[in-house]
Design an enzyme around this catalytic site. Sequence first.
Site, PDB file in Angstrom:
ATOM      1  N   ARG A 231       0.821  -1.209   0.000  1.00  0.00           N
ATOM      2  CA  ARG A 231       0.000   0.000   0.000  1.00  0.00           C
ATOM      3  C   ARG A 231       0.861   1.269   0.000  1.00  0.00           C
ATOM      4  O   ARG A 231       0.581   2.213  -0.727  1.00  0.00           O
ATOM      5  CB  ARG A 231      -0.947   0.007   1.208  1.00  0.00           C
ATOM      6  CG  ARG A 231      -1.921  -1.150   1.259  1.00  0.00           C
ATOM      7  CD  ARG A 231      -2.749  -1.292   0.007  1.00  0.00           C
ATOM      8  NE  ARG A 231      -3.476  -0.073  -0.329  1.00  0.00           N
ATOM      9  CZ  ARG A 231      -3.957   0.198  -1.541  1.00  0.00           C
ATOM     10  NH1 ARG A 231      -3.774  -0.653  -2.540  1.00  0.00           N
ATOM     11  NH2 ARG A 231      -4.602   1.308  -1.761  1.00  0.00           N
TER      12      ARG A 231
ATOM     13  N   THR B 175       9.894   3.784   5.584  1.00  0.00           N
ATOM     14  CA  THR B 175       8.547   4.351   5.699  1.00  0.00           C
ATOM     15  C   THR B 175       7.755   3.604   6.757  1.00  0.00           C
ATOM     16  O   THR B 175       6.646   3.108   6.511  1.00  0.00           O
ATOM     17  CB  THR B 175       7.819   4.290   4.341  1.00  0.00           C
ATOM     18  OG1 THR B 175       7.688   2.911   3.983  1.00  0.00           O
ATOM     19  CG2 THR B 175       8.573   5.019   3.264  1.00  0.00           C
TER      20      THR B 175
ATOM     21  N   CYS C 247       2.272   6.524  10.240  1.00  0.00           N
ATOM     22  CA  CYS C 247       1.246   7.430   9.734  1.00  0.00           C
ATOM     23  C   CYS C 247       0.563   8.162  10.886  1.00  0.00           C
ATOM     24  O   CYS C 247       0.266   9.356  10.789  1.00  0.00           O
ATOM     25  CB  CYS C 247       0.234   6.662   8.890  1.00  0.00           C
ATOM     26  SG  CYS C 247      -0.451   5.240   9.732  1.00  0.00           S
ATOM     27  N   THR C 248       0.364   7.471  11.995  1.00  0.00           N
ATOM     28  CA  THR C 248      -0.321   8.114  13.122  1.00  0.00           C
ATOM     29  C   THR C 248       0.553   9.208  13.732  1.00  0.00           C
ATOM     30  O   THR C 248       0.081  10.303  14.033  1.00  0.00           O
ATOM     31  CB  THR C 248      -0.698   7.063  14.188  1.00  0.00           C
ATOM     32  OG1 THR C 248      -1.459   6.039  13.550  1.00  0.00           O
ATOM     33  CG2 THR C 248      -1.504   7.675  15.311  1.00  0.00           C
TER      34      THR C 248
ATOM     35  N   HIS D 121      -8.396   3.289  13.573  1.00  0.00           N
ATOM     36  CA  HIS D 121      -7.482   3.076  12.458  1.00  0.00           C
ATOM     37  C   HIS D 121      -8.032   2.082  11.440  1.00  0.00           C
ATOM     38  O   HIS D 121      -8.445   0.985  11.795  1.00  0.00           O
ATOM     39  CB  HIS D 121      -6.143   2.570  13.003  1.00  0.00           C
ATOM     40  CG  HIS D 121      -4.998   2.764  12.067  1.00  0.00           C
ATOM     41  ND1 HIS D 121      -4.902   2.101  10.861  1.00  0.00           N
ATOM     42  CD2 HIS D 121      -3.901   3.566  12.146  1.00  0.00           C
ATOM     43  CE1 HIS D 121      -3.795   2.482  10.253  1.00  0.00           C
ATOM     44  NE2 HIS D 121      -3.170   3.374  11.008  1.00  0.00           N
TER      45      HIS D 121
END
Length: 757
Positions: free
Chosen positions: A10, A124, A154-155, A181
Amino acid sequence: MKIGINGFGRIGKSLFLQLLFDSTYDFELTAINAIHLSIDQIENYLKYDSTHHYNKDFQISICEENKSYFIISYKNKSHKIKLWSTKDTNIIDWSVDILFEASGAFLTTVDCLKHKNVKKVIITAPTKDDTNTFVYGVNHENYNNEHIISCASCTTTCISPFLKFMDSNYTINNASFTTIHASTSSQYVLDTPILSKKSGRSVRSIFNNLIPATTGASSAIKAILPKLEGKIHGLAIRVPTNNVSLVDLTIECIDEYSINEICNKIDVMNSIIMKVEKNELVSSDFQTSSYCTIIDKPSMIQLSKNKCKVLIWYDNEWSYSTQCINMSKYIYEKEFKIYENKQYHFINDYVSFKDKNVLMRVDYNVPLNKDDSISDDFRITSTLESINRVLKDKPNRIILSTHFGRPKLNKSNEENKKYSTQFLVSYLEEILKKKVHFLPSGLSFQTYHDIKMVEKQNYLYSLYELDEDFSPRLLTNTCDPSIFLLENLRFHNDETHFENPNFNKETSEAYIVWNNLGNVFVNCAFGCSHRNHLSMYGFKPSSGPIYYDYLMEREIKALEEITVNCEDKRILTILGGAKIDDKLPLCNALLSKINHIYLGGGIINSYIYNEDHKAFIETLELNKKTFLMNDGYGNSSLQENNGKYLQGYTYLSNHYYYDIGTNSLNQLYELIDKNDIIFWNGTMGVVEHELYKAGSEKLLDYLLNSGKRIIIGGGDTASFVNNYIKKRENMNLKNVHICTGGGASIEYIIKGKLGFY
Ligand code: 3PG
Ligand code: MG
């Protein structure tokens, strides 16, 4: 900028598409590693997506000649990309500037070091070790040329811009959050027994459940905003949606605030990462957004005067990838762009000197004491890192070469003896702990012969060793590289006449010899970079690759802090010393870039007694940007054995300033406090003189304790600082850069580029 992506799930796919569509930067996608993806699936994989809505106007074709490559074109740009599908990343030669590590399998620096031929790795994901972590828009400016970094989760990327904003405006007391989430590929469609999963419920079906989970965000915050350590706590709940998540945050500050005030302030910031959403929207409305922190205004609740509850949306795939790309752009701007159009390269981890004949130009033009011992070896020790780096690769030979002083060539040999570089041999042997052979004939054909003799002997010695019974025993391991030091380069006319238009490369023995002494040239001589001399700029690219060493790199990067990367920094330049002529152009070059100039030391004598200098200094916006030392100690000559207090610029009746006074120092301290970076060239007094060094020492103390970024330019200033530091223990030198070249650093700033390429 060449880009590779390891892992094509993703995040890998989101990164790829955004890089493809980005027209602001010249990204060149060159390699992807996607386990389980075959090249004939690539088009379908990229064109269709259950989650994101994006432009499908790109064409894909598989290369006929080599089926592991495909070409993807969008607008006027094409990328030829090698598709790997392997778990064994050891076989991949990435050859990229930046590798996005998006596989989830390489979560430590040690793991990422295995990636071959990459300048930078951006992981990442949060890491499992203490790899330095950056969130674009929050702490990215702390990036300090690390080889491997992480862009957190991401959070963390969602929550930390808001936390930073709240803390800098209202000072956070504590905050707790739950992130609701979206599910990720680590979850299971149906209940699945997997032993290795720590939490029993993480293996339960995401279809039917809300699954409580942990989030690394609370611990990651401390790496990004260390001030908030221990104040932020959070949990996650995984829910059955495919993308877009929502942080539910309760935040209590020390100062009071209102919801409207917060939202207005964020609106005014006009940020590319954080914004306020005033409409009543739902998660799918935020699909494929590039904002990573979207404040949901309609649901905000003021709990008390300094406490509120807020919901924050984020596209955990797309907007997170956007910030990872923003980080790569920052790295590009900071590290790659500046050097792009230059003919030289810096030594990096991938350069190998194995079996090479390495010719190194150093600047060992060191100051000597009265008894001819070295008074400051900073220029020598500054090259050790590069010499050791070359030695580590096991080169065949290293030749070190330097000028020393300014010998006059028409003088007899006897008179020039004091300029021989031979005195450096024992010094080098001591610090390198290795034999150093002197080459007395310098840049002449005789030197070839001398080198051969040494190497022949080395070779013989290394092959045989005497056994206990004195019979020779053959050794299989090869010999150590031989290290040479060349006689003073300036013993040859051609060295300094190289820039002469009539210089004849064909007939110059020095030029020919220079180009045959090595098959790699490493230039470490920053101190001489402003001289267009044979040994500095006369090595032909066809003779071998040319590198600038670590010292050059450090010097250039430090000077760029005040010439290139300085928009948001306040800079003070302190100029002193006796020689004013070379500093006047420096004032001109710096005036537009810096906030303040302070002129002191011997310059003030010029201001008083030299009409031209006075006139020039008065053009420098006095008292707005430029300040002059206005009191100090001095006398009519240095021979007088006391220093009188002097003030102002007139009626000094042939007295000279030899040191700075208290009023001036106090004014200077105030200026230091107001600025972020201080560039200091030229001492504030005659520091060689016991009577007159106190002022410069006080200034140095103040600078070292100021916590500001300090750049010391100037040979004499550097020696003064080095000697001062040597006498004291536990000096904090973290923020200090000391240039090895005085004239060189000034010319670099004025010209804005290095050397004569
Ligand atoms: C220096 O000491 O500034 C450099 O080594 C250059 O020497 P030069 O001023 O004699 O050229
Ligand atoms: Mg000089």
